[in-house]
Design an enzyme around this catalytic site. Structure first.
Site, PDB file in Angstrom:
ATOM      1  N   ILE A 101       0.636  -1.006   0.004  1.00 56.70           N
ATOM      2  CA  ILE A 101      -0.101   0.006  -0.107  1.00 56.70           C
ATOM      3  C   ILE A 101       0.881   1.219  -0.055  1.00 56.70           C
ATOM      4  CG2 ILE A 101      -0.053  -0.023   2.566  1.00 56.70           C
ATOM      5  CD1 ILE A 101      -2.843   0.899   2.460  1.00 56.70           C
ATOM      6  N   SER A 102       0.639   2.039  -1.055  1.00 58.42           N
ATOM      7  CA  SER A 102       1.635   3.471  -1.006  1.00 58.42           C
ATOM      8  C   SER A 102       1.503   4.307   0.389  1.00 58.42           C
ATOM      9  CB  SER A 102       1.085   4.333  -2.280  1.00 58.42           C
ATOM     10  OG  SER A 102       0.962   3.560  -3.414  1.00 58.42           O
ATOM     11  N   LYS A 103       2.588   5.054   0.578  1.00 60.27           N
ATOM     12  CA  LYS A 103       2.464   5.873   1.710  1.00 60.27           C
ATOM     13  C   LYS A 103       1.443   6.948   1.559  1.00 60.27           C
ATOM     14  CE  LYS A 103       7.044   8.036   0.688  1.00 60.27           C
ATOM     15  NZ  LYS A 103       8.037   8.557   1.398  1.00 60.27           N
TER      16      LYS A 103
END
Ligand code: SAH
Length: 257
Positions: A101-103
Site C-alpha cells: 500500500i503506498s504511503k
C-alpha cells in the site's frame, strides 16, 4: 532503528472495544443494528489520523477535499493487525502477495493531481484505478469523486479489497478482477485514471479510455531502475505529458493470477 510506541488506541484495542461514545467514523452496519467489524479504535484513531492530515497539509497538500478524505478513511483497517501501529506513519506497508500500500503522502499527492483537471474537478467524474490492492486508495477516491472503478490482477487481493470495503457498502465503488493494462471499457470514458503500479510503457487503452479534459496519473519507468510520476492530459487537440518527481511503485504486470 528507533523504538516505536504503540498509539494508545492500539493498546486499547487489545483490551476490547471502547465505549460506544468513544467510537468515531464507523463503517455502516450491514443490517440495522448490527456492528459489522470488530472495533476498538475510536476517538484516538481519529486523532492520529488528524495528525497525519496536518502533516500532509504542512508538506504542501492543498486540496481541502483530499485532506478531508484522507482524514475520513481508516487506513488501519486495511493493513494486517501486526502493522496497525504503523498505519498512520508516512510509510508504504506490505499488503500480501508481494504488494504494498503506498504511503499516505503519495496517495494524497496523486489524488490531488488527478482532481486538478477539467473533467475531474469538483468530483464530478468517473475514475479508474489500476491496482486495487487492499482497497485503501479506492476508499479515498470514493470520497472525492462520483464513481470509482478499480481493477486488480491478483485474485487474492481483489478479494481482500472486497472484504475490506464491504462494511462501508460504498455504492460508488466497483471492484473488477482483471488485467488493468487493458483498462476497463465498462466505465469509460474516465475523467481520471490513476495507476498504483509502475509500467515500462503507457498502455494505449488508458489513453483511449480517458475522457477529453481528463487526466491520467501513473508511475512509469523513465530510465533503467528509475520510476517517475507521469501526468498525461487529454484535450481535443491531443495529449500533453509532464514528468514529475521520482517514485517507487510495485511493477505493472500483464495478465491475471
Ligand atoms: N492502490 C492500492 C495499492 C496496491 S499496490 C492500495 O491502496 O492498496 C499495486 C497493485 O497493482 C498490486 O496489488 C498489483 O497486483 C496491482 N497490479 C499490477 N499490475 C496490474 C494490472 N495489470 N492490472 C491490475 N492490477 C495490477
Amino acid at each position: 532503528m528507533s523504538e516505536r510506541r504503540l498509539p494508545s488506541w492500539v493498546a486499547r484495542s487489545a483490551q476490547g472495544a471502547p465505549p460506544a461514545s468513544a467510537r468515531s467514523v464507523q463503517p455502516r452496519p450491514a443490517q440495522p443494528g448490527a456492528v459489522p467489524m470488530p472495533s476498538g479504535l475510536g476517538l484516538d484513531s481519529a486523532a492520529v489520523r488528524a495528525r497525519m492530515v496536518q502533516r500532509l497539509a504542512a508538506s504542501g497538500l492543498k486540496s481541502a477535499a483530499v485532506l478531508e478524505a484522507m482524514g475520513g478513511v481508516e487506513r488501519h483497517r486495511f493493513v494486517d493487525s501486526a502493522l496497525v501501529n504503523q498505519a498512520y506513519e508516512d510509510t508504504s506497508l506490505p499488503i500480501g502477495l508481494g504488494q504494498t500500500i503506498s504511503k499516505p503522502s503519495v496517495v494524497a499527492r496523486m489524488i490531488e493531481l488527478l482532481l486538478d483537471c477539467d473533467a475531474a474537478r469538483d468530483g464530478r467524474g468517473r475514475v479508474l484505478e489500476i491496482g486495487t490492492g487492499c482497497g485503501y486508495q479506492a476508499a479515498v477516491l470514493a470520497r472525492v469523486t462520483r464513481e470509482v472503478y478499480s481493477i486488480e490482477r491478483l485474485r487474492g487481493l481483489h478479494e481482500k479489497a472486497r472484504n475490506n470495503l464491504r462494511p462501508w457498502r460504498l455504492a460508488n465503488v466497483h471492484l473488477i478482477f482483471g488485467d488493468g493494462m487493458l483498462g476497463y471499457a465498462g466505465g469509460a470514458p474516465y475523467a481520471g485514471i490513476i495507476s498504483a503500479a509502475g509500467g515500462e510503457n503507457m498502455p494505449d487503452a488508458w489513453c483511449e479510455q480517458l475522457a477529453v479534459g481528463g487526466r491520467l496519473i501513473a508511475p512509469m519507468v523513465v530510465a533503467p531502475g528509475r520510476q517517475a510520476l507521469l501526468v498525461i492530459d487529454k484535450s481535443s487537440y491531443g495529449f500533453t505529458q509532464s514528468v514529475l518527481e521520482a517514485v517507487n511503485f510495485v511493477p505493472l504486470k500483464s495478465g491475471i493470477a
